[in-house]
Design an enzyme around this catalytic site. Structure first.
Site, PDB file in Angstrom:
ATOM      1  N   ASN A 152     -18.054 -29.473 -24.270  1.00 20.45           N
ATOM      2  CA  ASN A 152     -17.036 -28.698 -24.436  1.00 20.45           C
ATOM      3  C   ASN A 152     -16.572 -27.255 -23.887  1.00 20.45           C
ATOM      4  O   ASN A 152     -15.231 -27.136 -23.650  1.00 20.45           O
ATOM      5  CB  ASN A 152     -16.928 -28.496 -26.048  1.00 20.45           C
ATOM      6  CG  ASN A 152     -17.718 -27.663 -26.700  1.00 20.45           C
ATOM      7  OD1 ASN A 152     -18.746 -27.486 -26.152  1.00 20.45           O
ATOM      8  ND2 ASN A 152     -17.373 -27.151 -27.823  1.00 20.45           N
ATOM      9  N   GLU A 250     -27.524 -22.320 -30.519  1.00 22.72           N
ATOM     10  CA  GLU A 250     -26.108 -22.339 -30.753  1.00 22.72           C
ATOM     11  C   GLU A 250     -25.665 -23.342 -31.338  1.00 22.72           C
ATOM     12  O   GLU A 250     -25.286 -24.294 -30.413  1.00 22.72           O
ATOM     13  CB  GLU A 250     -25.344 -21.595 -29.518  1.00 22.72           C
ATOM     14  CG  GLU A 250     -25.934 -20.525 -29.091  1.00 22.72           C
ATOM     15  CD  GLU A 250     -25.554 -19.115 -29.786  1.00 22.72           C
ATOM     16  OE1 GLU A 250     -24.891 -19.169 -30.655  1.00 22.72           O
ATOM     17  OE2 GLU A 250     -26.203 -18.156 -29.456  1.00 22.72           O
ATOM     18  N   CYS A 284     -16.654 -25.121 -31.197  1.00 16.05           N
ATOM     19  CA  CYS A 284     -17.507 -24.907 -32.421  1.00 16.05           C
ATOM     20  C   CYS A 284     -17.142 -24.097 -33.256  1.00 16.05           C
ATOM     21  O   CYS A 284     -17.348 -24.170 -34.421  1.00 16.05           O
ATOM     22  CB  CYS A 284     -18.926 -24.611 -31.749  1.00 16.05           C
ATOM     23  SG  CYS A 284     -18.786 -22.978 -30.785  1.00 16.05           S
TER      24      CYS A 284
END
Ligand code: NAD
Length: 485
Positions: A152, A250, A284
Site C-alpha cells: 500500500n 508494523e 493501515c
C-alpha cells in the site's frame, strides 16, 4: 532482481506479471525469485556486512542524501509508477514520493548522529576503584536486515526499512510485495546510481511464503523489519524467534475515530472522509470505525453522507480522482463479504455497499465508497480489518463507554478523538490503547520523523527514522580500567 550490485534473472527463469489494478493491464514482467534466489541475496548481504559496518558515517550519510536528491529529480516518474502499479490516486502517489524523499533525508542526517553515552561508573560504590573506570556505550549495526514490505505504500514503507538500516551501517535484503514491486525496484536503481557499494542492498521479489520465509528463517539475517498483515506478522515473529532475531513489526489496524458531543462536526466530517476513503481505505491507519455520541449523530451523518457522495471514484492517473481501485480481486472479495455479513445482521448501507462494475470500472477492482450505519460490535466488520472504502458507524451513549468501544478489537494502531474540550480529549486519549491518538485530527496521519507503531496485534517496536536506527543497532558497553595513577 538486484543482487550484489547486479541486475539478474531468477535462477529458474520464473517470471511474475505485474498488473495495474485499475484495468488489469500488464505493466511489467519481472523475475520471480525462488528460495535459492533469496539465499543468493542473503549471501550477498552477509558477505558485504563487514564492509558496510566499516563505511564511515559521513559516507553513509552522503549516499542516502544523494538517493533523496535523485528521487526528488525523478519524483514525477516515481509517482506515476506508484499510481499505475498499486492504483493510488496520483495526488496521493506524489505525496508518498515526497515523503520518501523526507525519509531518506532524515536517515541521511541520522547517520551522523548515532551517539553513545558515558555511564558514571563511580555512582556505583562496588567494586572499589570505579572512579578510575570509564564506561561508555557505542551503537553497532546488527548486520543483515531483512526488509519485508506491503503493497500500500510501496515506496515509503520500504524506505522506512532500507534507509535507517543503511544509515546504521547494516546491509539489507529487501522483499517488496508481489502486488506492488516496481517502485521498490526503481528505488534500488537510485541507490545504485548514488554509489551504494555492491551487496549493501539486495532486492528480490517473490511469494512471501517462499522468499519472505527464507529471509525470516535464515541464520545469516540478524533482524527483520516487517510491515504487513497482523497474522503474517505473528507467524514471522514465531519463526524469527528460533534464530533469536530482532523483529520490528508494523501490522494491521482497526482505527476508531470518536466524535464527542462538543466536537466541531464540520472538521470531524472532513477528517472522516479523508481518513476513511483516502487510497480507498487501503491504509493501515485509515479510520475503520466512526464512534458517534448521540448529540452529534444526526448532524454528522447528514454531512458525511453528502461529502461521501461527492467523492470521485476512477482512474488513479486523473488528478480529480479521490478513490481508486482495490489492489486485487481477493481484497475486493473480502470487502464484499464483510459488508454483506454486516447488512445481513442489521447494518444499513446509507450509500455504496457494492462493487462498481459498469463502464470505466468494468476492468478494474472498484468498490463504491460506503457508509454503513448501525454497525454493532458483534459484526465481523467491527473487528476485522477491511482494507477498503467502508465507514462503519457506531453509537455510544454513555461517556464512560467511549474508551471500551475504541478498545474493543485486537488492534491498537492509531485513534482519533474530536472534541472542543482539550482536557476531556486528553483524558480519553490516555484510556485508548493505541500507538498514537490524534486529537481533532485524522487517524491516518504519519510524520516520517515521529514515533510510529502499534500496540496489541498492531505491532511491536517503533519506526520513525531515529527510532528505527536504534532498533537496527545493538548497544555495546565498553569499560576501560584507567589504573590508579
Ligand atoms: P501482507 O502481510 O499480505 O504482505 C506484506 C509482505 O509480507 C509482502 O511483501 C508479502 O509478500 C510478505 N509475506 C507474506 N507472507 C509472508 C510470510 N509467510 N513470510 C514472510 N513474508 C511474507 O500484507 P499486505 O496485504 O501487502 O498489506 C496490507 C497489510 O499491511 C494490512 O494489514 C495493513 O494494515 C498492514 N500495514 C501496516 C502498516 C503499519 O505501518 N502498521 C502499514 C501499511 C500496511
Amino acid at each position: 532482481m538486484y543482487i550484489d550490485g547486479r541486475w539478474v534473472d531468477s535462477g529458474d527463469s520464473a517470471t511474475l506479471e505485474v498488473l495495474n489494478p485499475a484495468n488489469q493491464e500488464v505493466l511489467a514482467l519481472i523475475p520471480k525469485a525462488s528460495r535459492e534466489d533469496a539465499r543468493r541475496a542473503i549471501d550477498a548481504a552477509f558477505e558485504a556486512r563487514e564492509r558496510a559496518s566499516k563505511l564511515a558515517a559521513h559516507e553513509r550519510s552522503r549516499i542516502l542524501l544523494k538517493v533523496a536528491s535523485l528521487l526528488e529529480q525523478n519524483s514525477r516518474e516515481m509517482a506515476v509508477l506508484i499510481a499505475r502499479n498499486v492504483g493510488k490516486p496520483l495526488v496521493d502517489a506524489e505525496a508518498e514520493t515526497a515523503r520518501a524523499v523526507l525519509t531518506l533525508t532524515f536517515a541521511g542526517e541520522e547517520a551522523k548522529r548515532i551517539y553513545g553515552q558515558t555511564i558514571p561508573l563511580d555512582a556505583h560504590p562496588i567494586p572499589a576503584g570505579n572512579e578510575n573506570r570509564l564506561g561508555f556505550t557505542i551503537r553497532e549495526p546488527v548486520g543483515v536486515v531483512g526488509a519485508i514490505s506491503p503493497f500500500n505504500f510501496p515506496l515509503n514503507l520500504l524506505m522506512h526499512k532500507v534507509a535507517p538500516a543503511i544509515a546504521a551501517g547494516n546491509t539489507v535484503v529487501a522483499k517488496p510485495p508481489s502486488d506492488g514491486p516496481l517502485p521498490g525496484l526503481m528505488a534500488a536503481k537510485l541507490f545504485e546510481e548514488a554509489g551504494l557499494p555492491n551487496g549493501f542492498l539486495n532486492v528480490v521479489v517473490g511469494p512471501g511464503e517462499v522468499v519472505g520465509d527464507e529471509i525470516v528463517t535464515s541464520d545469516k539475517v540478524n533482524a527483520i523489519s516487517f510491515t504487513g498483515d497482523s497474522e503474517t506478522g505473528r507467524q514471522i515473529s514465531e519463526k524469527a524467534a528460533r534464530t533469536n532475531k530482532k523483529v520490528i513489526l508494523e501490522l494491521g489496524g482497526h482505527n476508531p475515530m470518536i466524535v464527542l458531543d462538543d466536537a466541531d462536526v464540520g472538521a470531524a466530517v472532513s477528517s472522516a472522509v479523508a481518513s476513511t476513503f483516502g487510497y480507498s481505505g487501503q491504509v493501515c491507519t485509515a479510520t475503520r470505525r466512526i464512534i458517534l455520541s448521540e448529540g452529534v449523530r444526526g448532524k454528522f451523518l447528514a454531512h458525511f453522507e453528502e461529502s461521501v457522495n461527492k467523492l470521485r471514484v476512477g482512474n488513479p492517473l486523473e488528478r480529480t480522482t479521490n478513490v481508486g481501485p482495490i489492489i486485487n480481486r481477493r481484497g475486493l472479495e473480502k470487502i464484499e463479504r464483510l459488508v454483506e455479513d454486516a447488512t445481513a445482521r442489521g447494518a444499513v448501507a446509507k450509500t455504496g455497499g457494492a462493487r462498481l462494475v459498469s463502464g470505466e470500472y468494468s476492468r478494474g477492482n472498484f468498490y463504491a465508497p460506503t457508509v454503513l450505519d448501525k454497525v454493532d460490535k458483534g459484526m465481523e466488520i467491527a473487528s476485522k480489518e477491511i482494507f477498503g472504502p467502508v465507514a462503519a458507524i457506531m453509537k455510544v451513549t454513555r461517556e464512560e463507554d467511549f474508551a471500551d468501544a475504541a478498545n474493543s478489537t485486537v488492534y491498537g494502531l492509531q485513534a482519533s478523538i474530536f472534541t472542543s474540550n482539550l482536557a476531556r480529549g486528553i483524558k480519553l486519549a490516555k484510556k485508548v490503547k493505541a500507538g498514537a491518538v490524534l486529537i481533532n485530527d485524522r487517524t491516518n496521519l504519519r510524520w516520517d520523523n515521529a514515533p510510529f507503531g502499534g500496540v496489541k496485534m498492531s505491532g511491536m517496536g517503533r519506526e520513525g527514522v531515529s527510532l528505527a536506527v536504534t532498533e537496527l543497532t545493538d548497544l555495546k558497553f565498553i569499560v576501560v580500567n584507567l589504573g590508579e595513577s
